[in-house]
Design an enzyme around this catalytic site. Structure first.
Site, PDB file in Angstrom:
ATOM      1  N   HIS A 305     -23.822  19.910 -16.075  1.00  0.00           N
ATOM      2  CA  HIS A 305     -24.500  20.797 -15.135  1.00  0.00           C
ATOM      3  C   HIS A 305     -23.432  21.934 -15.358  1.00  0.00           C
ATOM      4  O   HIS A 305     -22.194  21.806 -15.284  1.00  0.00           O
ATOM      5  CB  HIS A 305     -24.429  20.273 -13.761  1.00  0.00           C
ATOM      6  CG  HIS A 305     -25.030  20.927 -12.579  1.00  0.00           C
ATOM      7  ND1 HIS A 305     -24.875  22.127 -12.157  1.00  0.00           N
ATOM      8  CD2 HIS A 305     -26.419  20.697 -12.226  1.00  0.00           C
ATOM      9  CE1 HIS A 305     -25.917  22.691 -11.172  1.00  0.00           C
ATOM     10  NE2 HIS A 305     -26.991  21.819 -11.626  1.00  0.00           N
ATOM     11  N   ASP A 363     -31.233  14.716 -12.268  1.00  0.00           N
ATOM     12  CA  ASP A 363     -32.599  14.306 -13.165  1.00  0.00           C
ATOM     13  C   ASP A 363     -32.415  13.187 -13.545  1.00  0.00           C
ATOM     14  O   ASP A 363     -33.242  12.764 -14.357  1.00  0.00           O
ATOM     15  CB  ASP A 363     -32.952  15.503 -14.047  1.00  0.00           C
ATOM     16  CG  ASP A 363     -33.276  16.723 -13.280  1.00  0.00           C
ATOM     17  OD1 ASP A 363     -34.209  16.574 -12.378  1.00  0.00           O
ATOM     18  OD2 ASP A 363     -32.897  18.026 -13.833  1.00  0.00           O
TER      19      ASP A 363
HETATM   20  N1  CMC Z   1     -25.064  16.425 -23.604  1.00  0.00           N
HETATM   21  C1  CMC Z   1     -24.230  16.665 -24.744  1.00  0.00           C
HETATM   22  N2  CMC Z   1     -23.297  17.862 -24.803  1.00  0.00           N
HETATM   23  C2  CMC Z   1     -23.568  18.466 -23.826  1.00  0.00           C
HETATM   24  C3  CMC Z   1     -24.332  18.351 -22.399  1.00  0.00           C
HETATM   25  C4  CMC Z   1     -25.181  17.345 -22.928  1.00  0.00           C
HETATM   26  N3  CMC Z   1     -26.071  16.807 -21.721  1.00  0.00           N
HETATM   27  N4  CMC Z   1     -24.271  19.353 -21.611  1.00  0.00           N
HETATM   28  C5  CMC Z   1     -23.389  20.171 -22.122  1.00  0.00           C
HETATM   29  N5  CMC Z   1     -22.731  19.546 -23.282  1.00  0.00           N
HETATM   30  C6  CMC Z   1     -21.489  19.978 -24.126  1.00  0.00           C
HETATM   31  C7  CMC Z   1     -21.932  21.429 -24.888  1.00  0.00           C
HETATM   32  O1  CMC Z   1     -22.448  21.170 -26.190  1.00  0.00           O
HETATM   33  C8  CMC Z   1     -21.016  22.218 -24.916  1.00  0.00           C
HETATM   34  O2  CMC Z   1     -20.053  21.914 -25.605  1.00  0.00           O
HETATM   35  P1  CMC Z   1     -18.920  22.874 -26.429  1.00  0.00           P
HETATM   36  O3  CMC Z   1     -18.127  23.265 -25.556  1.00  0.00           O
HETATM   37  O4  CMC Z   1     -18.206  21.942 -27.583  1.00  0.00           O
HETATM   38  O5  CMC Z   1     -20.061  23.902 -27.131  1.00  0.00           O
HETATM   39  C9  CMC Z   1     -20.258  21.928 -23.320  1.00  0.00           C
HETATM   40  O6  CMC Z   1     -20.655  20.533 -23.073  1.00  0.00           O
HETATM   41  C10 CMC Z   1     -20.512  22.988 -22.184  1.00  0.00           C
HETATM   42  O7  CMC Z   1     -21.972  23.174 -22.399  1.00  0.00           O
HETATM   43  P2  CMC Z   1     -22.962  24.391 -21.955  1.00  0.00           P
HETATM   44  O8  CMC Z   1     -24.351  24.335 -22.447  1.00  0.00           O
HETATM   45  O9  CMC Z   1     -21.868  25.438 -22.537  1.00  0.00           O
HETATM   46  O10 CMC Z   1     -22.951  24.387 -20.342  1.00  0.00           O
HETATM   47  P3  CMC Z   1     -23.873  25.115 -19.615  1.00  0.00           P
HETATM   48  O11 CMC Z   1     -23.160  25.117 -18.038  1.00  0.00           O
HETATM   49  O12 CMC Z   1     -24.250  26.291 -20.126  1.00  0.00           O
HETATM   50  O13 CMC Z   1     -25.033  23.989 -19.563  1.00  0.00           O
HETATM   51  C11 CMC Z   1     -26.706  22.513 -18.773  1.00  0.00           C
HETATM   52  C12 CMC Z   1     -25.603  23.342 -18.206  1.00  0.00           C
HETATM   53  C13 CMC Z   1     -27.121  21.844 -17.372  1.00  0.00           C
HETATM   54  C14 CMC Z   1     -27.712  23.467 -19.295  1.00  0.00           C
HETATM   55  C15 CMC Z   1     -26.385  21.587 -19.854  1.00  0.00           C
HETATM   56  O14 CMC Z   1     -25.253  20.526 -19.121  1.00  0.00           O
HETATM   57  C16 CMC Z   1     -27.551  20.645 -20.531  1.00  0.00           C
HETATM   58  O15 CMC Z   1     -28.323  21.102 -21.404  1.00  0.00           O
HETATM   59  N6  CMC Z   1     -27.697  19.720 -19.840  1.00  0.00           N
HETATM   60  C17 CMC Z   1     -29.088  18.742 -20.330  1.00  0.00           C
HETATM   61  C18 CMC Z   1     -30.340  19.330 -19.460  1.00  0.00           C
HETATM   62  C19 CMC Z   1     -30.132  18.793 -18.141  1.00  0.00           C
HETATM   63  O16 CMC Z   1     -30.009  17.708 -17.753  1.00  0.00           O
HETATM   64  N7  CMC Z   1     -30.541  19.959 -17.145  1.00  0.00           N
HETATM   65  C20 CMC Z   1     -30.569  19.353 -15.665  1.00  0.00           C
HETATM   66  C21 CMC Z   1     -29.708  20.342 -14.751  1.00  0.00           C
HETATM   67  S1  CMC Z   1     -29.465  19.740 -13.210  1.00  0.00           S
HETATM   68  C22 CMC Z   1     -31.062  20.160 -12.604  1.00  0.00           C
HETATM   69  C23 CMC Z   1     -31.417  21.501 -12.585  1.00  0.00           C
HETATM   70  O17 CMC Z   1     -30.590  22.307 -12.007  1.00  0.00           O
HETATM   71  O18 CMC Z   1     -32.361  22.050 -12.871  1.00  0.00           O
END
Ligand code: CMC
Length: 428
Positions: A305, A363
């Site tokens: 998140h 989720d």
């Molecule tokens: N699985 C594997 N690696 C992950 C994941 C994951 N679910 N989420 C983040 N990472 C890694 C990512 O690869 C990155 O690694 P690095 O620093 O080595 O490049 C690091 O963690 C930070 O990730 P980010 O994408 O920069 O973080 P963000 O804050 O931009 O993204 C997020 C947050 C929710 C989009 C992301 O965690 C994600 O894609 N999760 C899966 C989708 C999901 O479950 N979304 C629902 C969110 S909760 C409900 C809502 O609010 O709608």
């Protein structure tokens, strides 16, 4: 008074005021930065940028805290119900019994949709995704209810808000019924909000429908958990759309569209599909390895998140709710739940997930719960949108009612071509 922040740009020294909230990080007010230095700030994805001031929802991502108007989500989910949460988000206080009765009355008086909407629905393909139907039908409300789109009129704003909270379940149930070829079920206003929704989804004209109170309570709690989440992508979309003065139905439709993405509300659908794809506990290590592989775009859906760097407090309640629902339905062994629990256990002990502070989010367990209740995967995000509608509305109202409100207009760092002259086609 917090000490202003000083910034030196070339030989100019700037003092920027710092504003403090009730709790949470303070903000540096950079509003005069461009006028004084000719420079913008750069923060794609808004990782360090507060886009507005708000009194509605507070999240402490490090501690795993979520408060609606100051009340912890755990207490609201345990003791309250969804309509009470709606009132709280909209008006800032929990209702008295009289206020509550009046609010219920106002919501239930708006549950039906214009009969012509039924014909509007006939234009969709039967296999249309319910979210595409919701984007269109919520937006179309502005074509049916012209008498509540004047945003300068407080009464019209209130009626539009009631209409959306009341009609969203009716439209979502219609989207579901349409997709399976069953007749629409009209709302029954002596039922509570969530029982009424379950009935509109699962009743058929040829049988009596009895609401299962355990399922209705569980779904109501799921709605509470999803009701608001401060300035997330869809809420920011609603605020940005609303900042131009667009009508409320159009703004909420914009929020629905944004929520649909798999990184946001679409994650519940994606999480369940992922559990189905994993298929068995022994295949989990393969998927954990894929999630950690930089060259693989696969992510563990329902994990991570932007704000929570601790266990999402909603995920804990959701996990408990999943067990309650499966228990009530006599589902002793759900292979998907087994996979989810084991996946969570492994991920919480894995260095990659620990280091990046990736925990299950809301989720992760919601898909299992909603599937057990009988909802198809394609409806999951529509249910999230139903619940989030009140949060979007509360945030939209707060923005409209802010006397200092301006149209949202971010700036950019331009990296395209500098000015160049047009060359006619035959000379290129
Ligand atoms: N699985 C594997 N690696 C992950 C994941 C994951 N679910 N989420 C983040 N990472 C890694 C990512 O690869 C990155 O690694 P690095 O620093 O080595 O490049 C690091 O963690 C930070 O990730 P980010 O994408 O920069 O973080 P963000 O804050 O931009 O993204 C997020 C947050 C929710 C989009 C992301 O965690 C994600 O894609 N999760 C899966 C989708 C999901 O479950 N979304 C629902 C969110 S909760 C409900 C809502 O609010 O709608």
């Amino acid at each position: 008074m917090t000490t202003p922040v000083s910034l030196k740009v070339g030989d100019k020294a700037l003092e920027m005021p710092v504003k403090s909230g009730t709790i949470g990080p303070s903000v540096v007010d950079i509003g005069k930065l461009y006028a004084q230095t000719g420079m913008f700030t750069y923060d794609p994805g808004f990782t360090s940028t507060a886009s507005c001031e708000s009194k509605i929802t507070y999240i402490d991502g490090d501690e795993g805290v979520l408060l609606y108007r100051g009340y912890p989500i755990e207490q609201l989910a345990e003791h309250g119900d969804f309509l009470e949460t709606c009132y709280l988000l909209l008006y800032g206080e929990l209702p008295t019994p009289a206020q509550r009765a009046d609010f219920n009355y106002r919501v239930t008086r708006h549950t039906m949709v214009h009969e012509q909407m039924m014909r509007f629905f006939q234009g969709f393909r039967r296999d249309a995704h319910p979210m595409s139907v919701m984007v269109a039908s919520v937006g179309a409300l502005s074509a049916f209810y012209h008498d509540s789109i004047d945003i300068a009129d407080e009464n019209q704003r209130m009626i539009a808000s009631m209409r959306m909270i009341a009609k969203f379940p009716t439209l979502a149930a219609m989207a579901y019924k349409y997709s399976i070829g069953q007749p629409f079920v009209y709302p029954q206003n002596d039922l509570d909000y969530t029982s009424n929704f379950l009935r509109m989804c699962f009743a058929v004209p040829c049988e009596e429908y009895k609401v299962n109170k355990v399922l209705s309570r569980a779904l109501d709690r799921i709605f509470i958990l999803h009701a608001d989440h401060e300035q997330n992508a869809s809420t920011s979309t609603v605020r940005l759309a609303g900042s131009s003065g667009a009508n409320p139905f159009a703004c909420i439709a914009a929020g629905v569209a944004c929520l649909w993405g798999p990184a946001h509300g679409g994650a519940n659908e994606a999480a369940l599909k992922m559990l189905q794809e994993i298929g068995s506990v022994d295949r989990i290590p393969h998927y954990i390895a894929r999630a950690k592989d930089k060259n693989d775009s696969f992510r563990l859906m329902g994990f991570g998140h932007r704000v929570y760097k601790n266990y999402d407090p909603r995920a804990k309640i959701m996990q408990k709710t999943a067990h309650e629902v499966l228990n009530e339905l006599g589902i002793k062994d759900d292979p998907l739940l087994d996979i989810a629990i084991e996946l969570e256990r492994i991920a919480l002990h894995d260095e990659y997930f620990i280091e990046k502070k990736l925990y299950p989010n809301v989720d992760f367990y919601s898909g299992i719960t909603l599937k057990a209740m009988g909802f198809p995967t394609s409806m999951f995000t529509a249910l999230f949108a139903l619940a989030r509608t009140v949060g979007w509305i509360a945030q939209w109202k707060e923005m409209i009612e802010d006397p200092g409100q301006k149209i949202g207009r971010p700036r950019q760092l331009y990296t395209g071509n500098a000015r160049r002259d047009y060359i006619p086609g035959n000379m290129r």
